[in-house]
Design an enzyme around this catalytic site. Structure first.
Site: not given
Length: 312
Positions: A12-13, A35-36, A53, A143
């Protein structure tokens, strides 16, 4: 014995840059990225990588045992704008991934957890300017609700089970090395790409929407700093306010124009405007500065210069 680290959500970022920085500090072989899915990226190719996961307790437990992990950085999440489109999955991912890691720490399988919170924990009834550490928290986004609940669970697991979990409330994060991940502050990343490519940008927030922001270099530094701080310096076990700068789209556009004079900006607010309106305009992070000596390095001018140099 060197520290062994597992990063969940490493593609991710934030995960991308965090992984690279931690590998520099602790040695590539001691930092396991996961990661996934396995993408063809620097993070995947630069060192140990596992497909995991974040919702699968057994997979996470297996990785922790296999690599003798001491510390977990749980960076997997559905962010604000994306979560609004898929509330049930956002709640599932954001909450259950956290429970898995908290329960592994409770069982003595890992020593320390980093879990990010966000300014999204605040809501429309929170004081907007210099939002204090302790204040009204009535988040109005999926969120934000998940992050607010997560903070309470982190504090609970610390108080009841002695789990060493550390957290910071990230403001909007700006970086050049990886694309933004579906957040409401993403405009402040997109704008740099469009300024260089098209010399113009249509912003999905209104011109005077002021939000707390931070350059990724500072966010990574804060993350590593809170994790390396002696345990007695960590006084807050929910999540620390963290701040660097606050600005509006008008202000960032003016800063970019100093480097690209022909740049223009227009405004076409969408559903993300309502999310932005529910969040603080500026954050008081006195506690982080006092407890573990947090200091930011980048302001709007130095960040803009650095972003444009890297993206060119």
């Amino acid at each position: 014995m060197s520290t062994k680290i597992l990063i969940i959500g490493a593609c991710g970022q934030i995960g991308t840059e965090l992984t690279q920085k931690l590998q520099k500090i602790y040695g590539t072989e001691n930092v396991i990225a996961s990661d996934i899915r396995k993408l063809n990226t620097d993070v995947v190719n630069s060192g140990p990588f596992e497909v995991v996961n974040a919702l699968d307790f057994n997979q996470i437990e297996h990785l922790i045992e296999l690599h003798q992990i001491d510390e977990v950085y749980l960076m997997a999440a559905l962010l604000s704008a994306t979560a609004e489109k898929n509330p049930a999955f956002a709640w599932d991912l954001n909450m259950n991934s956290l429970f898995h890691v908290l329960n592994l720490a409770k069982a003595g399988k890992i020593k320390k957890i980093f879990w990010p919170s966000s300014i999204a924990v605040f809501g429309p009834t929170t004081p907007k300017e210099n939002t204090p550490q302790y204040t009204v928290m009535e988040p109005s986004t999926v969120y934000g609700i998940s992050k607010q609940a997560g903070e309470r669970w982190c504090e609970y697991y610390h108080n009841i089970f002695g789990v060493d979990v550390r957290s910071i409330r990230y403001p909007g994060l700006i970086s050049w090395s990886s694309p933004p991940g579906g957040g409401t502050t993403d405009y402040a990343v997109d704008i740099f790409h469009k300024a260089l490519l098209d010399k113009t940008y249509e912003c999905f927030l209104s011109s005077e929407t002021k939000m707390p922001m931070m350059y990724m270099d500072d966010a990574i530094a804060a993350t590593i700093q809170i994790m390396q701080a002696p345990v007695e310096q960590i006084k807050i076990h929910s999540s620390y306010n963290l701040a660097a700068m606050s600005f509006t789209p008008t202000e960032i556009a003016a800063e970019i124009k100093k480097h690209i004079p022909e740049f223009t900006i227009s405004y076409n607010p969408d559903f993300r405007q309502k999310i932005a309106d529910s969040w603080p305009a500026s954050i008081d992070d006195a506690e982080a500065r006092k407890d573990w000596n947090w200091k930011h390095e980048f302001d709007l001018a130095s960040m803009t210069k650095d972003m444009l140099e890297h993206l060119k």
